[in-house]
Design an enzyme around this catalytic site. Structure first.
Site, mmCIF file in Angstrom:
data_model
loop_
_atom_site.group_PDB
_atom_site.id
_atom_site.type_symbol
_atom_site.label_atom_id
_atom_site.label_comp_id
_atom_site.label_asym_id
_atom_site.label_seq_id
_atom_site.Cartn_x
_atom_site.Cartn_y
_atom_site.Cartn_z
ATOM 1 N NE ARG A 141 7.090 -2.511 6.235
ATOM 2 C CZ ARG A 141 5.853 -2.528 6.332
ATOM 3 N NH1 ARG A 141 5.032 -1.844 5.312
ATOM 4 N NH2 ARG A 141 5.165 -2.918 7.199
ATOM 5 C CE LYS A 155 -1.930 -1.052 3.745
ATOM 6 N NZ LYS A 155 -1.287 -2.530 4.303
ATOM 7 N NE ARG A 160 -4.432 -1.587 10.163
ATOM 8 C CZ ARG A 160 -3.349 -1.088 9.608
ATOM 9 N NH1 ARG A 160 -3.471 0.085 9.154
ATOM 10 N NH2 ARG A 160 -2.056 -1.653 9.317
ATOM 11 N NE ARG A 217 6.071 -0.258 10.308
ATOM 12 C CZ ARG A 217 5.222 -0.729 9.888
ATOM 13 N NH1 ARG A 217 4.941 -0.141 8.543
ATOM 14 N NH2 ARG A 217 3.986 -1.211 10.627
ATOM 15 N NE ARG A 262 2.156 -5.344 11.160
ATOM 16 C CZ ARG A 262 3.278 -5.152 10.726
ATOM 17 N NH1 ARG A 262 4.335 -5.424 11.280
ATOM 18 N NH2 ARG A 262 3.399 -4.335 9.675
HETATM 19 P P1 ADP Z 1 1.237 -2.086 7.784
HETATM 20 O O1 ADP Z 1 0.483 -1.597 6.320
HETATM 21 O O2 ADP Z 1 2.498 -2.839 7.643
HETATM 22 O O3 ADP Z 1 0.101 -3.027 8.471
HETATM 23 P P2 ADP Z 1 0.792 0.539 9.247
HETATM 24 O O4 ADP Z 1 1.856 1.331 9.298
HETATM 25 O O5 ADP Z 1 -0.463 0.846 8.420
HETATM 26 O O6 ADP Z 1 1.272 -0.947 8.725
HETATM 27 O O7 ADP Z 1 0.238 0.354 10.649
HETATM 28 C C1 ADP Z 1 1.173 -0.083 11.954
HETATM 29 C C2 ADP Z 1 0.625 -0.287 13.158
HETATM 30 O O8 ADP Z 1 -0.347 1.000 13.452
HETATM 31 C C3 ADP Z 1 -1.102 -1.234 12.926
HETATM 32 O O9 ADP Z 1 -0.359 -2.502 13.227
HETATM 33 C C4 ADP Z 1 -1.599 -0.826 14.183
HETATM 34 O O10 ADP Z 1 -1.356 -1.173 15.234
HETATM 35 C C5 ADP Z 1 -1.646 0.632 14.004
HETATM 36 N N1 ADP Z 1 -2.749 1.165 12.956
HETATM 37 C C6 ADP Z 1 -2.443 1.997 11.904
HETATM 38 N N2 ADP Z 1 -3.656 2.231 11.182
HETATM 39 C C7 ADP Z 1 -4.611 1.744 12.159
HETATM 40 C C8 ADP Z 1 -5.883 2.040 12.142
HETATM 41 N N3 ADP Z 1 -6.694 2.572 11.061
HETATM 42 N N4 ADP Z 1 -6.852 1.345 13.205
HETATM 43 C C9 ADP Z 1 -6.323 0.807 14.146
HETATM 44 N N5 ADP Z 1 -4.887 0.714 14.228
HETATM 45 C C10 ADP Z 1 -4.129 1.255 13.394
HETATM 46 P P1 ADP Z 2 2.122 -1.860 3.219
HETATM 47 O O1 ADP Z 2 2.370 -0.452 3.268
HETATM 48 O O2 ADP Z 2 0.987 -2.474 2.427
HETATM 49 O O3 ADP Z 2 2.292 -2.535 4.650
HETATM 50 P P2 ADP Z 2 4.708 -1.676 1.896
HETATM 51 O O4 ADP Z 2 4.520 -0.655 0.774
HETATM 52 O O5 ADP Z 2 5.650 -1.045 3.074
HETATM 53 O O6 ADP Z 2 3.360 -2.323 2.415
HETATM 54 O O7 ADP Z 2 5.498 -2.660 1.304
HETATM 55 C C1 ADP Z 2 6.342 -3.829 2.175
HETATM 56 C C2 ADP Z 2 7.361 -4.101 1.590
HETATM 57 O O8 ADP Z 2 7.191 -5.099 0.411
HETATM 58 C C3 ADP Z 2 8.612 -3.339 1.326
HETATM 59 O O9 ADP Z 2 9.764 -3.520 1.574
HETATM 60 C C4 ADP Z 2 8.258 -3.095 -0.108
HETATM 61 O O10 ADP Z 2 9.585 -2.538 -0.831
HETATM 62 C C5 ADP Z 2 8.037 -4.306 -0.748
HETATM 63 N N1 ADP Z 2 7.233 -4.413 -1.910
HETATM 64 C C6 ADP Z 2 6.206 -3.685 -2.047
HETATM 65 N N2 ADP Z 2 5.207 -3.939 -3.377
HETATM 66 C C7 ADP Z 2 5.940 -5.065 -3.818
HETATM 67 C C8 ADP Z 2 6.020 -5.993 -4.740
HETATM 68 N N3 ADP Z 2 4.780 -5.752 -5.983
HETATM 69 N N4 ADP Z 2 6.717 -7.169 -4.771
HETATM 70 C C9 ADP Z 2 7.574 -7.380 -4.124
HETATM 71 N N5 ADP Z 2 7.938 -6.540 -2.964
HETATM 72 C C10 ADP Z 2 7.079 -5.348 -2.950
#
Ligand code: ADP
Ligand code: ADP
Ligand code: ZN
Length: 221
Positions: A127, A13, A88, A161, A172
């Site tokens: 990541r 994302k 979420r 992270r 998660r």
């Molecule tokens: P990822 O896309 O890798 O799951 P995020 O950066 O979106 O990670 O979120 C990291 C953490 O922040 C989540 O695991 C949760 O604890 C919290 N978080 C983020 N967005 C929300 C949301 N909309 N509602 C509840 N918790 C959230």
């Molecule tokens: P999210 O925001 O959904 O948690 P990220 O954009 O941070 O996900 O992506 C998670 C990890 O996967 C990052 O290290 C990113 O570079 C890698 N990644 C993202 N898209 C792809 C893809 N299409 N194929 C392989 N690796 C990817």
């Protein structure tokens, strides 16, 4: 254009959001980034969120909803916004409907990135991001062009992270399937739900997302 980018943790994302933000001139709103900023600043919200985030659970709806409500009324959202990591839960999706209705806004698309669990674990464990500009990288799938130097800003500092470890990933993923996936019927019923193959490489996923958004943009132009 107002868009939601949906998908499990590690689906890509944030990576796609950066591309979309540049192409369509809309604001990227990542609730995870906002929470990490609150934690770093040691605010009341940050103090409440820190341990929940470290354990892989979801921060309470009322905190997130009020944070989001303040954010979408900022001037940089006037041309539209891209939500990454929100909503979420079903109550968050309902609160968003209400916020949008109050401001006379509508959602143009909800785009879900579909990725296998095994790939998610791999993506999250590999990541890392630029410490200066936040550009996303991966140990194998997306390395900087010059090793150790950010493509976007030239910084040589990178961060991982604390919640990007194998144990927390399982919690998660469980939170995603149990609490977030149930919002999909909410949006498919509204007729603006699109699914994209998130297993493809980064550029191909961007192409699929842009094809959907270009169609919508042309329709509303
Ligand atoms: P990822 O896309 O890798 O799951 P995020 O950066 O979106 O990670 O979120 C990291 C953490 O922040 C989540 O695991 C949760 O604890 C919290 N978080 C983020 N967005 C929300 C949301 N909309 N509602 C509840 N918790 C959230
Ligand atoms: P999210 O925001 O959904 O948690 P990220 O954009 O941070 O996900 O992506 C998670 C990890 O996967 C990052 O290290 C990113 O570079 C890698 N990644 C993202 N898209 C792809 C893809 N299409 N194929 C392989 N690796 C990817
Ligand atoms: Zn950088």
């Amino acid at each position: 254009m107002n868009i939601i980018l949906l998908g499990p943790p590690g689906a890509g994302k944030g990576t796609q959001a950066k591309q979309i933000q540049d192409r369509y001139g809309i604001a990227q709103i990542a609730t995870g980034d906002m929470l990490r900023a609150e934690v770093a600043a040691g605010t009341e919200i940050g103090r409440r969120a820190k341990s929940i985030m470290e354990s892989g659970g979801l921060v309470p709806d009322e905190i997130i909803i009020s944070m989001l409500g303040n954010r979408i009324s900022q001037p940089d959202c006037a041309r539209g916004f891209l939500l990454d990591g929100f909503p979420r839960t079903v109550p968050q999706a309902e609160a968003l409907d209400k916020l949008l209705a109050e401001q006379g806004l509508k959602l143009d698309a909800v785009i879900a990135l579909k990725v296998d669990d095994a790939a998610l674990v791999d993506r999250i464990s590999g990541r890392y991001t630029c410490a200066t500009c936040g550009a996303p990288y991966h140990d194998t799938a997306k390395r900087p062009k010059v090793p150790g130097v950010c493509d976007e800003c030239g910084s040589t500092e990178f961060i991982r992270r604390p919640d990007d470890n194998r144990e927390t990933v399982m919690a998660r993923l469980e939170a995603y399937y149990r609490q977030t996936a149930p919002i999909i019927p909410h949006y498919s019923a509204q007729g603006r739900f699109y699914e994209v193959d998130g297993m493809a490489n980064i550029g191909e996923v961007t192409g699929q997302v842009e094809a959907i958004l270009d169609r919508i943009n042309n329709r509303s132009a």
